[in-house]
Design an enzyme around this catalytic site. Sequence first.
Site, PDB file in Angstrom:
ATOM      1  N   HIS B  63       0.851  -1.199   0.000  1.00 17.28           N
ATOM      2  CA  HIS B  63       0.000   0.000   0.000  1.00 17.28           C
ATOM      3  C   HIS B  63       0.877   1.237   0.000  1.00 17.28           C
ATOM      4  O   HIS B  63       2.073   1.165   0.259  1.00 17.28           O
ATOM      5  CB  HIS B  63      -0.987  -0.020   1.165  1.00 17.28           C
ATOM      6  CG  HIS B  63      -0.360   0.028   2.529  1.00 17.28           C
ATOM      7  ND1 HIS B  63       0.488  -0.954   2.998  1.00 17.28           N
ATOM      8  CD2 HIS B  63      -0.464   0.939   3.530  1.00 17.28           C
ATOM      9  CE1 HIS B  63       0.866  -0.647   4.239  1.00 17.28           C
ATOM     10  NE2 HIS B  63       0.308   0.501   4.568  1.00 17.28           N
ATOM     11  N   HIS B  65       1.394   3.836   1.864  1.00 13.89           N
ATOM     12  CA  HIS B  65       1.802   4.591   3.051  1.00 13.89           C
ATOM     13  C   HIS B  65       3.329   4.710   3.032  1.00 13.89           C
ATOM     14  O   HIS B  65       4.024   3.770   2.621  1.00 13.89           O
ATOM     15  CB  HIS B  65       1.340   3.878   4.325  1.00 13.89           C
ATOM     16  CG  HIS B  65      -0.052   4.247   4.741  1.00 13.89           C
ATOM     17  ND1 HIS B  65      -0.760   3.547   5.694  1.00 13.89           N
ATOM     18  CD2 HIS B  65      -0.871   5.265   4.341  1.00 13.89           C
ATOM     19  CE1 HIS B  65      -1.944   4.113   5.855  1.00 13.89           C
ATOM     20  NE2 HIS B  65      -2.045   5.142   5.038  1.00 13.89           N
ATOM     21  N   ASP B  67       5.741   4.380   4.965  1.00 16.16           N
ATOM     22  CA  ASP B  67       6.626   3.359   5.535  1.00 16.16           C
ATOM     23  C   ASP B  67       6.640   2.061   4.723  1.00 16.16           C
ATOM     24  O   ASP B  67       7.213   1.060   5.169  1.00 16.16           O
ATOM     25  CB  ASP B  67       6.255   3.079   7.002  1.00 16.16           C
ATOM     26  CG  ASP B  67       4.777   2.734   7.177  1.00 16.16           C
ATOM     27  OD1 ASP B  67       3.934   3.350   6.502  1.00 16.16           O
ATOM     28  OD2 ASP B  67       4.464   1.841   7.980  1.00 16.16           O
ATOM     29  N   HIS B 139      -7.390  -1.942   5.580  1.00 15.82           N
ATOM     30  CA  HIS B 139      -6.534  -0.931   6.194  1.00 15.82           C
ATOM     31  C   HIS B 139      -7.096   0.453   5.855  1.00 15.82           C
ATOM     32  O   HIS B 139      -8.139   0.554   5.209  1.00 15.82           O
ATOM     33  CB  HIS B 139      -5.096  -1.127   5.680  1.00 15.82           C
ATOM     34  CG  HIS B 139      -4.061  -0.413   6.481  1.00 15.82           C
ATOM     35  ND1 HIS B 139      -4.018  -0.432   7.848  1.00 15.82           N
ATOM     36  CD2 HIS B 139      -3.014   0.376   6.106  1.00 15.82           C
ATOM     37  CE1 HIS B 139      -3.000   0.295   8.270  1.00 15.82           C
ATOM     38  NE2 HIS B 139      -2.376   0.792   7.235  1.00 15.82           N
ATOM     39  N   ASP B 211      -0.193  -4.444   6.471  1.00 18.95           N
ATOM     40  CA  ASP B 211      -1.097  -3.734   7.391  1.00 18.95           C
ATOM     41  C   ASP B 211      -2.582  -4.062   7.202  1.00 18.95           C
ATOM     42  O   ASP B 211      -3.158  -3.805   6.144  1.00 18.95           O
ATOM     43  CB  ASP B 211      -0.886  -2.228   7.244  1.00 18.95           C
ATOM     44  CG  ASP B 211       0.569  -1.832   7.461  1.00 18.95           C
ATOM     45  OD1 ASP B 211       1.434  -2.721   7.386  1.00 18.95           O
ATOM     46  OD2 ASP B 211       0.831  -0.646   7.700  1.00 18.95           O
TER      47      ASP B 211
END
Lengths: 302, 302
Positions: B63, B65, B67, B139, B211
């Site tokens: 995904h 994000h 991180d 998520h 996640d």
Amino acid sequence: MEPIKVTFLGTSGSVPQKDKNFASLIISYKGENLLFDCPEGTQRQIMSSPHSLMKINHVFISHMHADHFLGLFGWIATMTMNQRKEKLVIYSPKKGKEKIKKILAEVVKPSFEIEYKETKKGTILKNKDFEISAFPLKHEVTCFAYVFKEKNKIGEFNRKKAEKLGIPVGPLYSKLVSGKTIKINGKTFTQKDVMDYSKSKEGRKIVFVSDTRPIKEIIQHSKNADILIHEATFLEKQKDKAIETLHTTALEAATTAKKAKAKKLILFHFSARNSDPEEILKEAKKEFSETKIAKELETITI
Amino acid sequence: MEPIKVTFLGTSGSVPQKDKNFASLIISYKGENLLFDCPEGTQRQIMSSPHSLMKINHVFISHMHADHFLGLFGWIATMTMNQRKEKLVIYSPKKGKEKIKKILAEVVKPSFEIEYKETKKGTILKNKDFEISAFPLKHEVTCFAYVFKEKNKIGEFNRKKAEKLGIPVGPLYSKLVSGKTIKINGKTFTQKDVMDYSKSKEGRKIVFVSDTRPIKEIIQHSKNADILIHEATFLEKQKDKAIETLHTTALEAATTAKKAKAKKLILFHFSARNSDPEEILKEAKKEFSETKIAKELETITI
């Protein structure tokens, strides 16, 4: 004397190494922590240092090559997760602001204000304790060196002198010291009446020279520097490569330090080709004995 | 049997830790090295692993994000410096391509082709040795789990059978094994005439769940998995936080592994709040004894 601390967060040039992150550093003085360059991995290096991610308010980017600014975004994302509120000021060369903003827009919406300032030749930050100035280097893209200069101490207040002149103890003392003129019973007093100028002291100076070929301006701006922190990507045997990629050899950096009469030269930003610190040190010491090789996460105090 | 190797490049969730980089891993099989997620610092982690920066041709981003993808840019910059020529294929969820391209345009012009593929539910990559499929997780943003599945082995060629049937030694053997029909002296032969199907073998399966909150689809897709690699950002005592931020607790991940009858559960993506691996392991083992805590730069072989 309040110590000035320099922490090397990484010492590798261009690409990271197993045991070295990309070159960047923090100068700490009187509670201010100033970050110079912010390559990939900087947030993790800060975590491994005595510093805190959240207690840096000024970042100075030398130039907009990936290995000098890519760590900004992950660091800002982490601070946003930690709900930072304090403003962060980012200094970068022309068009750095636009580049950083474009990338940041794709990564995270910061929880705090970011103020962007363009780095230009001359003084870019000044407060009661120190000033930061910049001067252009010679690299593939616009690149600046940064100079940290502690404020000069203009003498020391001599209480005995003041008492002798009949100036009453209290706020008038600091008025005089700050340079204001006061009148007492028709008599005029100025700073010089209460100061001992023999106690004047030149502020300490640290010069941070990132990617560049050697140029005379580095010598000029590093005159009598307490520390000259200089890139040494290559060795003399790789001089062709240094010229081609606009970097400096260890010997060239040492020559600059010698001509500038710097008190100490600290080398970093090493190519992965030169993994032997002793070899780099040996080359530089031929010209300048007060040379040191920066180590990962090492803190130097002056 | 050719080994399948999983190397954990990092094991921390959301923010890095002094001793842990962000979560990502490489699955290696028959010369292919597949990178799953590419957070900040990944290039340096790869350097510290048995892998080479230049020998990864497929990246799968779970995904968008920070991180989970911020390490792409520094890695691509370094490979460009090393003059990589081989194409790199980046799989990412919808709009990932646009995000990556926008950032990359501000960082470096790659020396090699990058092909962007959108991760969708189902098979996204298939070759003679394995296939990669994806399924959606739950998520804050679109997030996919990835399944590595070794090709099933459909029996074994039985040379004696073939010789008995009078099929001449040579290329006809492999034709039959591959499923083709052949004729010899008017007689027709097919695969089943020369195969020993008792030697069939289900391909090994590794599921990578980044996640997410626990959902039944994870159990379905992880049925009998050889390894279920699962995030365990939190512990049960932080369940509120897990629900709020759409993550999983160690116990929940273990329950998933148990229900899926996975052979092994490997946990990673740990919050910095949970620095004691024994505590995480203890919680998970209550539900699923075959649990392991991933360690930095550790390689697991099956």
